[in-house]
Design a protein around this motif. Structure first.
Motif, mmCIF file in Angstrom:
data_model
loop_
_atom_site.group_PDB
_atom_site.id
_atom_site.type_symbol
_atom_site.label_atom_id
_atom_site.label_comp_id
_atom_site.label_asym_id
_atom_site.label_seq_id
_atom_site.Cartn_x
_atom_site.Cartn_y
_atom_site.Cartn_z
ATOM 1 N N SER A 55 1.060 -1.339 -0.405
ATOM 2 C CA SER A 55 -0.083 -0.082 -0.054
ATOM 3 C C SER A 55 0.920 1.264 0.146
ATOM 4 C CB SER A 55 -1.243 -0.093 0.962
ATOM 5 O OG SER A 55 -0.143 0.346 2.467
ATOM 6 N N SER A 56 2.463 1.181 -0.532
ATOM 7 C CA SER A 56 3.096 2.003 -0.318
ATOM 8 C C SER A 56 3.174 2.794 -1.524
ATOM 9 C CB SER A 56 4.159 1.524 -0.360
ATOM 10 O OG SER A 56 5.209 2.853 -0.306
ATOM 11 N N GLY A 57 2.897 4.975 -0.981
ATOM 12 C CA GLY A 57 2.823 5.443 -2.430
ATOM 13 C C GLY A 57 4.147 6.187 -2.630
ATOM 14 N N ASP A 58 5.016 5.155 -2.066
ATOM 15 C CA ASP A 58 6.449 5.852 -2.929
ATOM 16 C C ASP A 58 6.866 5.515 -3.720
ATOM 17 O OD1 ASP A 58 8.969 6.756 -2.540
ATOM 18 O OD2 ASP A 58 9.525 4.814 -0.770
ATOM 19 N N LEU A 59 7.077 6.460 -4.912
ATOM 20 C CA LEU A 59 6.576 6.436 -6.603
ATOM 21 C C LEU A 59 8.228 6.536 -6.194
ATOM 22 C CD1 LEU A 59 5.798 6.160 -9.140
ATOM 23 C CD2 LEU A 59 5.827 8.576 -8.636
ATOM 24 N N GLU A 60 9.087 5.719 -7.469
ATOM 25 C CA GLU A 60 10.745 5.200 -7.445
ATOM 26 C C GLU A 60 11.011 5.589 -8.819
ATOM 27 O OE1 GLU A 60 12.892 4.722 -5.363
ATOM 28 O OE2 GLU A 60 11.422 4.144 -3.241
ATOM 29 N N ASN A 61 10.138 5.327 -9.934
ATOM 30 C CA ASN A 61 10.584 5.800 -11.329
ATOM 31 C C ASN A 61 9.001 4.843 -11.964
ATOM 32 O OD1 ASN A 61 11.970 6.526 -13.397
ATOM 33 N ND2 ASN A 61 13.406 5.178 -13.256
ATOM 34 N N GLN A 62 9.006 5.890 -12.965
ATOM 35 C CA GLN A 62 7.616 5.726 -14.259
ATOM 36 C C GLN A 62 8.472 6.235 -15.185
ATOM 37 O OE1 GLN A 62 5.012 8.555 -13.224
ATOM 38 N NE2 GLN A 62 5.929 10.629 -13.426
ATOM 39 N N ARG A 63 7.543 6.298 -16.557
ATOM 40 C CA ARG A 63 7.935 5.746 -17.994
ATOM 41 C C ARG A 63 6.688 5.990 -18.731
ATOM 42 N NH1 ARG A 63 10.221 1.746 -22.256
ATOM 43 N NH2 ARG A 63 10.866 3.212 -23.696
ATOM 44 N N ARG A 64 6.837 7.467 -19.895
ATOM 45 C CA ARG A 64 5.682 7.822 -20.335
ATOM 46 C C ARG A 64 6.080 7.883 -21.585
ATOM 47 N NH1 ARG A 64 0.259 9.001 -19.870
ATOM 48 N NH2 ARG A 64 0.340 9.284 -17.841
ATOM 49 N N PRO A 65 5.844 7.119 -22.232
ATOM 50 C CA PRO A 65 7.269 7.420 -23.623
ATOM 51 C C PRO A 65 6.393 8.115 -24.869
ATOM 52 C CG PRO A 65 6.419 5.339 -23.835
ATOM 53 C CD PRO A 65 5.664 6.237 -22.181
ATOM 54 N N GLY A 66 5.448 8.465 -24.784
ATOM 55 C CA GLY A 66 4.717 8.808 -25.736
ATOM 56 C C GLY A 66 3.169 8.011 -26.552
#
Length: 108
Positions: A55-66
């Motif tokens: 249930s952690s909300g600790d965002l480590e990384n993300q990717r939105r390539p388009g």
């Protein structure tokens, strides 16, 4: 998971997530939109969360390539991956693969 988009520029949203090891979450979300030109656009977002529980909300990384485009009666395969950029967490990563298909009329 199936997301169905009807005619006239309507859109559908996709959302799926899974927890691994009781502390890491991979979340895939995005929007599918059918354009007037009978082309489906897909705009995904892959996120990796890590903490002491699922249930952690600790965002480590993300990717939105388009956005990518699927033309009529063509399937578009897509693979995404993200890696934890936090010091000491080099082996934590998440990946997802999915297909977007624009079937004009009924499916074959």
């Amino acid at each position: 998971m199936n997301a169905i988009v009807s005619r006239n520029g309507q859109q559908a949203h996709m959302f799926v997530w899974t927890c691994a090891g009781g502390e890491s979450i991979c979340q895939l979300s995005g929007t599918l939109r059918l354009l007037d030109s009978e082309v489906v656009t897909a705009n995904p977002l892959l996120q990796l969360y890590e903490g002491s529980s699922c249930s952690s909300g600790d965002l480590e990384n993300q990717r939105r390539p388009g956005a990518k485009y699927a033309h009529s009666n063509v399937s578009l395969g897509w693979s995404l991956g993200v890696r934890n950029s936090e010091f000491g967490s080099y082996y934590d990563d998440a990946c997802s693969a999915f297909d977007v298909t624009d079937w004009e009329g009924s499916r074959p």
